[in-house]
Design a protein around this motif. Structure first.
Motif, short mmCIF file in Angstrom:
data_model
loop_
_atom_site.label_atom_id
_atom_site.label_comp_id
_atom_site.label_asym_id
_atom_site.label_seq_id
_atom_site.Cartn_x
_atom_site.Cartn_y
_atom_site.Cartn_z
N LEU A 1 57.39 -9.98 -37.48
CA LEU A 1 58.62 -10.14 -38.25
C LEU A 1 59.09 -8.84 -38.89
N VAL A 2 58.24 -7.83 -38.88
CA VAL A 2 58.55 -6.54 -39.50
C VAL A 2 58.60 -5.48 -38.41
N GLU A 3 59.76 -4.87 -38.25
CA GLU A 3 59.96 -3.95 -37.12
C GLU A 3 59.24 -2.62 -37.30
N LYS A 4 59.14 -2.14 -38.53
CA LYS A 4 58.48 -0.86 -38.79
C LYS A 4 57.09 -1.11 -39.38
N ARG A 5 56.08 -0.49 -38.76
CA ARG A 5 54.71 -0.73 -39.19
C ARG A 5 54.46 -0.26 -40.62
N GLU A 6 55.20 0.77 -41.06
CA GLU A 6 54.99 1.25 -42.42
C GLU A 6 55.44 0.24 -43.47
N ASP A 7 56.23 -0.76 -43.07
CA ASP A 7 56.67 -1.79 -44.01
C ASP A 7 55.75 -3.01 -44.00
N LEU A 8 54.70 -2.96 -43.17
CA LEU A 8 53.80 -4.11 -43.07
C LEU A 8 53.08 -4.37 -44.39
N SER A 9 52.61 -3.32 -45.05
CA SER A 9 51.89 -3.51 -46.32
C SER A 9 52.80 -4.14 -47.36
N ASN A 10 54.09 -3.77 -47.35
CA ASN A 10 55.05 -4.38 -48.28
C ASN A 10 55.26 -5.85 -47.97
N ALA A 11 55.32 -6.18 -46.67
CA ALA A 11 55.49 -7.58 -46.27
C ALA A 11 54.31 -8.43 -46.73
N ILE A 12 53.09 -7.89 -46.57
CA ILE A 12 51.90 -8.63 -46.99
C ILE A 12 51.88 -8.80 -48.50
N ALA A 13 52.27 -7.75 -49.23
CA ALA A 13 52.31 -7.84 -50.69
C ALA A 13 53.38 -8.84 -51.15
N LEU A 14 54.53 -8.85 -50.46
CA LEU A 14 55.57 -9.84 -50.80
C LEU A 14 55.10 -11.25 -50.49
N ASN A 15 54.32 -11.41 -49.42
CA ASN A 15 53.73 -12.72 -49.14
C ASN A 15 52.87 -13.18 -50.30
N SER A 16 52.07 -12.25 -50.84
CA SER A 16 51.22 -12.58 -51.98
C SER A 16 52.08 -12.91 -53.21
N SER A 17 53.18 -12.18 -53.38
CA SER A 17 54.08 -12.46 -54.50
C SER A 17 54.67 -13.87 -54.37
N MET A 18 55.11 -14.20 -53.15
CA MET A 18 55.66 -15.52 -52.89
C MET A 18 54.62 -16.60 -53.16
#
Length: 447
Positions: free
Chosen positions: A144-161
């Motif tokens: 769902l995340v096109e740029k690998r450098e944004d993967l850590s942010n996606a995982i952190a946002l998942n934790s926030s959610m």
């Protein structure tokens, strides 16, 4: 000067939510957010219902055991399925089955025909489905995340959610249980699955070519096991999660006992305690989302483990509501920092073709060890009381970080080349190249 400061704050805030720029991830985030509120409502209602029906700490542990032990047994096979089949379709199927499970439970409670054996049977069913769902969901986020450098942010946002839901869900559930009973919580959870199903159906996913894999399931499983536990960084991270799940997570199972018997409260008290834990976890997740790099996450894991251990021990010794809320807040903060940081590091170093299998071992460590810990904690609490049980759990979690700290100098050099190859940390690659030019040992990146 003020305008420059405002611009920096706006940029930092935008960076914190940068993964939401991707449409598919945005849909996933919103759908899961609604569904997780329902899930937390059901979890609180389930704990209160079982304790009300049985008045037994041991049965609280037994129900949690029945709900989660399938993940321990089936997670490795679920990982093979995740690597072989379309993860989007797997998630559609598992979410629909979980909708049916929640709907059945709601019907039983609302018609006053629910019994503990029914609860345990439905718990086993949900556990089987969750074994496949969690492995596919953990691996699906990468798509769902096109740029690998944004993967850590996606995982952190998942934790926030996840923790925003943990803040809202228990608080709402406590009020609903106190006024109309547990049944409505189960019904609302069933309805919440329509949100995640809609988000999955609305996604526009590119067609992905699956690499041809060996048809022998056991061979594929063995390859995944050798890869995960033969590579020290992945092995150490999985052991961290397993330890936290075995000795740390049982505090959620014992929370109804603490709320009623130690603090003399009711379902509303339970909701406040879970909410305080959720606030701490949410703040931890937002901190991780604000980070621009995975550099230094090893140190974060160490600090988080200390916070969780001390917070849980303080909570165990508290006798008043104020100190209980403070202790569980710190424990929640430490728990999510350790858990999400470990997940981030794991997701970024694993090979794509083995991601499903490795994340199934993550599910096995996270969801699979929890029921064993819950059953053990329930039995120990029956013998020595909930206070000493939680005190011991906090102390063990505090000690569990020592092997990780000792191994960290050896695992860092193994991780750096992976980040360099993937381009996740170009600054490390540049640093290594510069160091090589100067004919001096390269500066080690921090895991």
């Amino acid at each position: 000067m003020e305008e420059s400061s405002l611009t920096q704050k706006t940029s930092r805030l935008g960076g914190m939510f940068r993964a939401l720029q991707y449409r598919n991830y945005r849909l996933f985030f919103m759908g899961q957010g609604v569904s997780l509120i329902g899930t937390w409502m059901q979890q609180i209602a389930m704990s209160w219902l079982v304790y009300r029906l049985t008045d037994s700490v041991f049965f609280l542990g037994m129900v949690s055991f029945a709900n989660q032990i399938p993940s321990f047994l089936l997670a490795p096979f679920a990982g093979v399925i995740s690597d072989r089949f379309n993860r989007h379709r797997v998630l559609l199927f598992t979410q629909f089955l979980l909708l049916l499970q929640a709907g059945t439970l709601a019907a039983l409670v609302l018609t006053h025909t629910v019994t503990v054996p029914y609860i345990m049977a439905l718990g086993v069913f949900a556990g089987v489905v969750n074994a496949f769902d969690m492995s596919a969901r953990q691996s699906f986020v990468v798509q769902l995340v096109e740029k690998r450098e944004d993967l850590s942010n996606a995982i952190a946002l998942n934790s926030s959610m996840f923790n925003m839901a943990r803040l809202v869900g228990p608080s709402v559930a406590g009020a609903i249980i106190a006024t109309v009973g547990e049944g409505l919580c189960f019904l609302l959870n069933a309805l919440s699955y329509f949100a995640v199903l809609a988000s999955l159906l609305l996604m526009r996913l590119p067609r992905q070519e699956r690499q041809k894999q060996d048809t022998q399931v056991l061979k594929s499983l063995g390859e995944g096991f050798t890869y995960a536990f033969g590579f020290a960084p992945i092995r150490d991270l999985l052991l961290l999660i397993a330890t936290l799940s075995l000795f740390g997570m049982p505090f959620t199972v014992l929370m109804p006992v603490f709320a009623r018997d130690v603090l003399g409260g009711d379902a509303g008290t339970l909701g406040l305690l879970m909410g305080a834990s959720g606030v701490g976890a949410l703040l931890g997740a937002l901190y991780l989302a604000s980070r621009k790099s995975v550099l230094g996450l090893g140190r974060v894991i160490v600090v988080a483990s200390v916070l969780f251990g001390l917070g849980l021990m303080a909570f165990a010794l508290s006798q008043t509501m104020v100190f209980s809320l403070l202790g569980i807040f710190v424990a929640g903060l430490g728990m999510i920092l350790r858990m999400a940081s470990t997940n981030t590091l794991l997701q970024t170093i694993v090979d794509d073709d083995k991601r499903g299998r490795v994340m199934s071992f993550y599910s096995m460590a996270f969801m699979g060890m929890a029921p064993i810990g819950s059953l053990l904690a329930g039995w120990v609490a029956e013998q020595v009381g909930v206070t000493y049980t939680l005190l011991g759990c906090g102390f063990i979690c505090l000690l569990s970080i020592i092997p990780f700290v000792l191994n960290l100098p050896h695992t860092r050099p193994l991780v750096v080349p992976i980040y360099q190859r993937l381009g996740i940390l170009p600054e490390i690659a540049q640093g290594l190249q510069t160091a090589s030019t100067l004919s001096s040992p390269p500066e080690g990146g921090k895991m």
